[in-house]
Design a protein around this motif. Sequence first.
Motif, PDB file in Angstrom:
ATOM      1  N   UNK A  38       0.811  -1.219   0.000  1.00 46.41           N
ATOM      2  CA  UNK A  38       0.000   0.000   0.000  1.00 46.41           C
ATOM      3  C   UNK A  38       0.843   1.268   0.000  1.00 46.41           C
ATOM      4  N   UNK A  39       0.219   2.334  -0.450  1.00 45.02           N
ATOM      5  CA  UNK A  39       0.736   3.698  -0.295  1.00 45.02           C
ATOM      6  C   UNK A  39       0.075   4.290   0.939  1.00 45.02           C
ATOM      7  N   UNK A  40       0.872   4.750   1.894  1.00 49.76           N
ATOM      8  CA  UNK A  40       0.328   5.371   3.099  1.00 49.76           C
ATOM      9  C   UNK A  40       0.400   6.884   2.953  1.00 49.76           C
ATOM     10  N   UNK A  41      -0.757   7.543   3.098  1.00 52.73           N
ATOM     11  CA  UNK A  41      -0.817   9.001   3.008  1.00 52.73           C
ATOM     12  C   UNK A  41      -0.832   9.556   4.428  1.00 52.73           C
ATOM     13  N   UNK A  42       0.263  10.162   4.826  1.00 55.54           N
ATOM     14  CA  UNK A  42       0.411  10.675   6.196  1.00 55.54           C
ATOM     15  C   UNK A  42      -0.110  12.104   6.250  1.00 55.54           C
ATOM     16  N   UNK A  43      -1.308  12.269   6.796  1.00 58.83           N
ATOM     17  CA  UNK A  43      -1.933  13.591   6.842  1.00 58.83           C
ATOM     18  C   UNK A  43      -1.945  14.140   8.258  1.00 58.83           C
ATOM     19  N   UNK A  44      -1.860  15.448   8.349  1.00 61.43           N
ATOM     20  CA  UNK A  44      -1.936  16.130   9.639  1.00 61.43           C
ATOM     21  C   UNK A  44      -3.371  16.587   9.878  1.00 61.43           C
ATOM     22  N   UNK A  45      -3.932  16.148  11.008  1.00 61.32           N
ATOM     23  CA  UNK A  45      -5.292  16.527  11.353  1.00 61.32           C
ATOM     24  C   UNK A  45      -5.328  17.400  12.579  1.00 61.32           C
ATOM     25  N   UNK A  46      -6.542  17.678  13.055  1.00 57.06           N
ATOM     26  CA  UNK A  46      -6.699  18.539  14.222  1.00 57.06           C
ATOM     27  C   UNK A  46      -6.215  17.863  15.496  1.00 57.06           C
ATOM     28  N   UNK A  47      -6.342  16.547  15.569  1.00 51.93           N
ATOM     29  CA  UNK A  47      -6.005  15.843  16.812  1.00 51.93           C
ATOM     30  C   UNK A  47      -4.811  14.916  16.687  1.00 51.93           C
ATOM     31  N   UNK A  48      -4.386  14.597  15.468  1.00 45.19           N
ATOM     32  CA  UNK A  48      -3.259  13.676  15.316  1.00 45.19           C
ATOM     33  C   UNK A  48      -2.489  13.995  14.049  1.00 45.19           C
ATOM     34  N   UNK A  49      -1.322  13.395  13.937  1.00 43.47           N
ATOM     35  CA  UNK A  49      -0.447  13.605  12.783  1.00 43.47           C
ATOM     36  C   UNK A  49      -0.054  12.243  12.233  1.00 43.47           C
ATOM     37  N   UNK A  50      -0.433  11.989  10.981  1.00 44.33           N
ATOM     38  CA  UNK A  50      -0.151  10.699  10.381  1.00 44.33           C
ATOM     39  C   UNK A  50       1.319  10.356  10.296  1.00 44.33           C
ATOM     40  N   UNK A  51       2.174  11.367  10.356  1.00 43.46           N
ATOM     41  CA  UNK A  51       3.611  11.093  10.294  1.00 43.46           C
ATOM     42  C   UNK A  51       4.081  10.275  11.497  1.00 43.46           C
ATOM     43  N   UNK A  52       3.332  10.314  12.576  1.00 46.13           N
ATOM     44  CA  UNK A  52       3.686   9.530  13.762  1.00 46.13           C
ATOM     45  C   UNK A  52       3.526   8.035  13.499  1.00 46.13           C
ATOM     46  N   UNK A  53       2.776   7.687  12.457  1.00 49.56           N
ATOM     47  CA  UNK A  53       2.462   6.281  12.201  1.00 49.56           C
ATOM     48  C   UNK A  53       3.141   5.740  10.947  1.00 49.56           C
ATOM     49  N   UNK A  54       4.097   6.493  10.422  1.00 54.38           N
ATOM     50  CA  UNK A  54       4.772   6.052   9.199  1.00 54.38           C
ATOM     51  C   UNK A  54       5.518   4.740   9.438  1.00 54.38           C
ATOM     52  N   UNK A  55       6.276   4.659  10.526  1.00 55.33           N
ATOM     53  CA  UNK A  55       7.016   3.429  10.820  1.00 55.33           C
ATOM     54  C   UNK A  55       6.063   2.243  10.959  1.00 55.33           C
ATOM     55  N   UNK A  56       4.934   2.460  11.624  1.00 56.09           N
ATOM     56  CA  UNK A  56       3.937   1.395  11.777  1.00 56.09           C
ATOM     57  C   UNK A  56       3.420   0.957  10.414  1.00 56.09           C
TER      58      UNK A  56
END
Length: 463
Positions: A38-56
């Motif tokens: 898959x392609x993971x799209x790391x987006x920044x939201x109001x309550x969380x940041x997808x970049x925190x889950x890139x390694x996962x």
Amino acid sequence: MMDLWTSAEIAEATGGAASAPFAVSGVAFDSREVGPGDLFVAMKGETTDGHRFVDKAFGQGAAGAIVSEAVDHPHILVPDSAAALQALGIASRRRMQGKVIGVTGSVGKTGTKEALFLALDRAMPDAAHRSVKSYNNHVGVPLSLARMPRTSAYGVFEMGMNHIGELAALTRQVRPHVAIVTAIAPAHIEFFGTEEKIAEAKAEIFEGLEPGGTAIIPYDSPHVATLYGKAERHATHILTFGMSEEADVRALDVVPAPNGGSIVTAKLPQAEICFTVAAPGDHWVSNALAVLAAVEAVGGDLAAAGLALAEMPGLPGRGARRILPVEGGEALLIDESYNANPLSMAATLKQLGREKAERRIAILGGMRELGDQSASLHAGLAEPLEGAQVDYAILVGKEMEPLASALGGALPHAHVPDTAAAIPLIQTEMRAGDAILVKGSNGVGLSRLVAALADAARDGDMN
């Protein structure tokens, strides 16, 4: 198998820079849904940041990522990941050479979308694509577009909204050849004030129609003139559907099917067809007519569509039916827990009244986003409850106070503050021969009640 996207294609579509060559077979923005390739799209939201889950995400097999901050994995670096996802969706739609159908409405859009996908897939297996779950908003629609295989013959996309202008933006991304409005109801009326304004907002779907496109409109809706007027400005062809003799696609005859559902004889502009709708209820007959109208509009196989409608299973939260073993026999659980508004409440209660059962139990959760009309619309459910000859009702949430007052002593009921309180109540109350309807707005969380009953049945803990 052909790659869904290469890193070069993603970079070109988004204006980003690739850190290394890679190819992907899927797209996800929720790290919990990421699978191999898959392609993971790391987006920044109001309550969380997808970049925190890139390694996962890469730990789960992601092949690449779209990021706005450099990471130690193959990626496309862009200024804004959310904007990049939208750009990728638009690029996907641009390269797709098949027919695209957009679906909206206050009720029935997910079920209609699923039925339409199954109808097209039945005739051309693996050639149809559709948005999954209820991914129908400003991030769900571009995600669903980005997931569409380049060789798709059909794409079916659900579009939702709760404010003016939202649907206009989505339909210009989807660019449908056929646009369906299923029905108009006071869903999200808190943000619109009147049903007429909801109809106007739903009609925005026609703004994105491709040249030569077809608008499909519910003839029996009190807002048909509003929808038709908007469609005339954007559609080359307009088809209406419904029970009326004036509808272009209409039911000539509807009789109950032996195992639930309906046997329908329908008249279309170019054909007449007799078919079975597996899902019970008048609202599903209406959905089926919209599906047939769309299949005819894209030149699809009506016979295959009829077979698909007969085979369609109930959707979790949207009509799925489960037999629960209880002491002395079985009970029927009807899961409508995903969403609710006054129109869908009345339709499902009407169908509950048709169920052959020793007792009919309705577990109803509050309907959200009704604004100043909330109290009167909730109280108004007393009539369909009584008309369905419901024997016992469990009313869940503060919004249900007006309905509890309206019922008074006319119908046995309990009013509880939340789902947690409703679970032990129904577990104690239910018995063999019951037909139990569970319906409410998703935020009430009645899906947890459905899960609790299913778990208890699986573990053999039913009373």
